[in-house]
Motif scaffolding. Structure first.
Motif, short mmCIF file in Angstrom:
data_model
loop_
_atom_site.label_atom_id
_atom_site.label_comp_id
_atom_site.label_asym_id
_atom_site.label_seq_id
_atom_site.Cartn_x
_atom_site.Cartn_y
_atom_site.Cartn_z
N ARG A 28 6.98 27.60 -24.06
CA ARG A 28 8.26 27.73 -24.75
C ARG A 28 9.03 26.42 -24.67
NH1 ARG A 28 11.05 33.17 -22.60
NH2 ARG A 28 12.27 32.94 -24.50
N LEU A 29 9.82 26.17 -25.67
CA LEU A 29 10.67 25.00 -25.73
C LEU A 29 11.82 25.21 -24.74
CD1 LEU A 29 11.85 23.32 -29.04
CD2 LEU A 29 13.31 23.45 -27.03
N ARG A 30 11.96 24.32 -23.77
CA ARG A 30 12.91 24.49 -22.68
C ARG A 30 14.17 23.69 -22.95
NH1 ARG A 30 11.32 22.31 -18.37
NH2 ARG A 30 11.86 23.87 -16.78
N VAL A 31 15.34 24.35 -22.82
CA VAL A 31 16.62 23.76 -23.21
C VAL A 31 17.61 23.82 -22.06
CG1 VAL A 31 18.56 23.92 -24.82
CG2 VAL A 31 16.24 24.44 -25.61
N VAL A 32 18.39 22.76 -21.89
CA VAL A 32 19.57 22.75 -21.02
C VAL A 32 20.80 22.71 -21.91
CG1 VAL A 32 20.93 21.37 -19.39
CG2 VAL A 32 18.49 21.70 -19.00
N VAL A 33 21.76 23.60 -21.66
CA VAL A 33 22.99 23.68 -22.44
C VAL A 33 24.15 23.14 -21.61
CG1 VAL A 33 24.64 25.21 -23.58
CG2 VAL A 33 22.18 25.66 -23.77
N ALA A 34 24.83 22.12 -22.11
CA ALA A 34 25.98 21.53 -21.40
C ALA A 34 27.23 21.68 -22.24
CB ALA A 34 25.71 20.06 -21.08
N ASP A 35 28.16 22.52 -21.78
CA ASP A 35 29.43 22.76 -22.48
C ASP A 35 30.39 23.33 -21.45
OD1 ASP A 35 31.54 24.10 -24.15
OD2 ASP A 35 30.24 23.41 -25.76
N ALA A 58 18.72 26.14 -18.01
CA ALA A 58 19.87 25.82 -17.16
C ALA A 58 21.09 25.60 -18.03
CB ALA A 58 19.60 24.59 -16.31
N GLU A 59 22.27 25.80 -17.42
CA GLU A 59 23.54 25.53 -18.08
C GLU A 59 24.34 24.57 -17.22
OE1 GLU A 59 25.59 29.19 -18.72
OE2 GLU A 59 24.01 30.07 -19.95
N ALA A 60 25.22 23.80 -17.85
CA ALA A 60 26.05 22.84 -17.13
C ALA A 60 27.45 22.85 -17.74
CB ALA A 60 25.45 21.44 -17.21
N PRO A 75 13.86 19.32 -19.22
CA PRO A 75 13.74 20.16 -20.42
C PRO A 75 13.19 19.38 -21.61
CG PRO A 75 15.99 19.43 -20.17
CD PRO A 75 15.26 18.94 -18.95
N ASP A 76 12.90 20.11 -22.67
CA ASP A 76 12.45 19.48 -23.91
C ASP A 76 13.63 18.97 -24.72
OD1 ASP A 76 9.53 20.09 -23.77
OD2 ASP A 76 10.29 22.15 -23.73
N VAL A 77 14.80 19.63 -24.60
CA VAL A 77 16.00 19.27 -25.36
C VAL A 77 17.23 19.56 -24.50
CG1 VAL A 77 17.40 19.74 -27.41
CG2 VAL A 77 14.91 19.75 -27.60
N VAL A 78 18.23 18.70 -24.60
CA VAL A 78 19.54 18.95 -23.99
C VAL A 78 20.55 19.11 -25.11
CG1 VAL A 78 21.37 18.04 -22.51
CG2 VAL A 78 18.97 17.58 -21.95
N VAL A 102 18.39 14.44 -26.66
CA VAL A 102 19.72 15.04 -26.60
C VAL A 102 20.22 15.33 -28.02
CG1 VAL A 102 22.12 14.73 -25.89
CG2 VAL A 102 20.26 13.87 -24.44
N LEU A 103 20.68 16.55 -28.24
CA LEU A 103 21.31 16.95 -29.50
C LEU A 103 22.78 17.24 -29.21
CD1 LEU A 103 21.23 17.87 -32.48
CD2 LEU A 103 20.53 20.14 -31.67
N MET A 104 23.68 16.48 -29.82
CA MET A 104 25.10 16.72 -29.63
C MET A 104 25.48 18.01 -30.34
SD MET A 104 25.56 14.04 -27.85
CE MET A 104 27.31 14.27 -27.49
N LEU A 105 26.20 18.88 -29.63
CA LEU A 105 26.64 20.17 -30.18
C LEU A 105 28.09 20.34 -29.74
CD1 LEU A 105 25.83 22.76 -31.70
CD2 LEU A 105 25.18 23.74 -29.51
#
Length: 296
Positions: A28-35, A58-60, A75-78, A102-105
């Motif tokens: 699976r594509l592994r993601v870290v979410v930072a917000d 993970a979350e940050a 991760p594969d994407v942040v 890194v993808l800015m969101l």
């Protein structure tokens, strides 16, 4: 092999050879979410982890934590917000891109911020309220594969840069964004850190910068939302609307029925004097043009 691992024995004469093991499942594509907004983090977690090929590992809540979680989980994407307390997203970005795409969101839509994020290595830029849930999921997949995605605001900033040939003044970032980079060497680890402490020192030298919350809508002066008189639940639903979620996703995030979501949205539209999602989002983020004949 661990003591409790299963090891097939020799085939039984009556049953024939043992069953061949199943082919391994696709990773699976592994993601870290930072917000810094816990509602946004929770909503993104539900949305992304609900897809068979994506996992939020993970979350940050700020840039420093994003770096630590990214360094640990690889991760594969942040997914990275811009305005966060402590170390903001722009300050953390050059540290993160050496570890993962890194993808800015974010809610931040200023042209100079878009340019600085891309200059520092961001693989795409999405502004909340300008994309659907499916578009976000596809953007995450594309980022892992090296394809860039931009919502309308970011695309307009890039187009203006191409037409005029110059980027906005890099020293003019609002709210002091990126200032935490001052005096700190930017390291971009290529190999697995050994020991872990060696690489974490570079971000630990960043000076904390109290930035504006991501829920401020990207404005230096956040809109006065108290004037609308929304309840705490309506505020939560409105934040999820602004993040681009559908009614179904909001219902799953808030653990309520879609009918209840629709009732909340009807009340929100009434209080915000809006007739559509886009109009409500614009008023909530403070980007709607002032109408002197309408109050508030």
């Amino acid at each position: 092999m661990p003591d409790d691992a299963f090891e097939p024995g020799p085939p039984h004469p009556a049953t024939g050879p043992p069953t061949l093991p199943l082919a391994p499942a696709t990773a699976r594509l592994r993601v870290v979410v930072a917000d810094d907004n816990p509602v946004v983090r929770a909503g993104l977690g539900v949305l992304l982890s609900g897809r068979a090929d994506i996992q939020v590992v993970a979350e940050a809540a700020d840039g420093r934590e994003a770096y630590e979680k990214t360094l640990h989980h690889r991760p594969d994407v942040v997914l990275l917000d811009v305005r966060m307390p402590g170390v903001d997203g722009i300050s953390a970005l050059p540290h993160l891109v050496g570890i993962a795409p890194v993808l800015m969101l974010t809610y931040s839509r200023e042209s100079e911020i878009v340019h600085e994020a891309l200059r520092l290595g961001a693989g795409g830029y999405l502004v909340h309220g300008e994309f659907t849930a499916d578009q976000l999921v596809q953007a995450v997949r594309d980022t892992r594969n090296g394809r860039a995605n931009f919502t309308a605001t970011a695309a307009d900033a890039l187009l203006a840069h191409m037409r005029h040939g110059t980027a906005p003044n890099r020293a003019a970032l609002p709210d002091g964004l990126g200032a935490a980079l001052t005096g700190a060497p930017v390291r971009t680890p290529v190999h697995e850190p050994s020991p872990h402490r060696e690489h974490s020192e570079s971000l630990s030298q960043l000076q904390p910068l109290v930035g504006q919350s991501s829920v401020s809508g990207g404005s230096v002066s956040p809109p006065n939302r108290q004037q609308y008189g929304l309840s705490s639940r309506e505020v939560e639903v409105m934040e999820l609307i602004a993040s681009g979620m559908s009614n179904q996703q909001i219902a799953a995030t808030c653990f309520i029925s879609e009918k209840t979501v629709k009732n909340h949205i009807n009340r929100i539209f009434t209080k915000l004097h809006s007739t559509s999602r886009s109009e409500a989002i614009a008023r909530w983020l403070g980007t709607a043009p002032r109408d002197p004949g309408r109050h508030p």
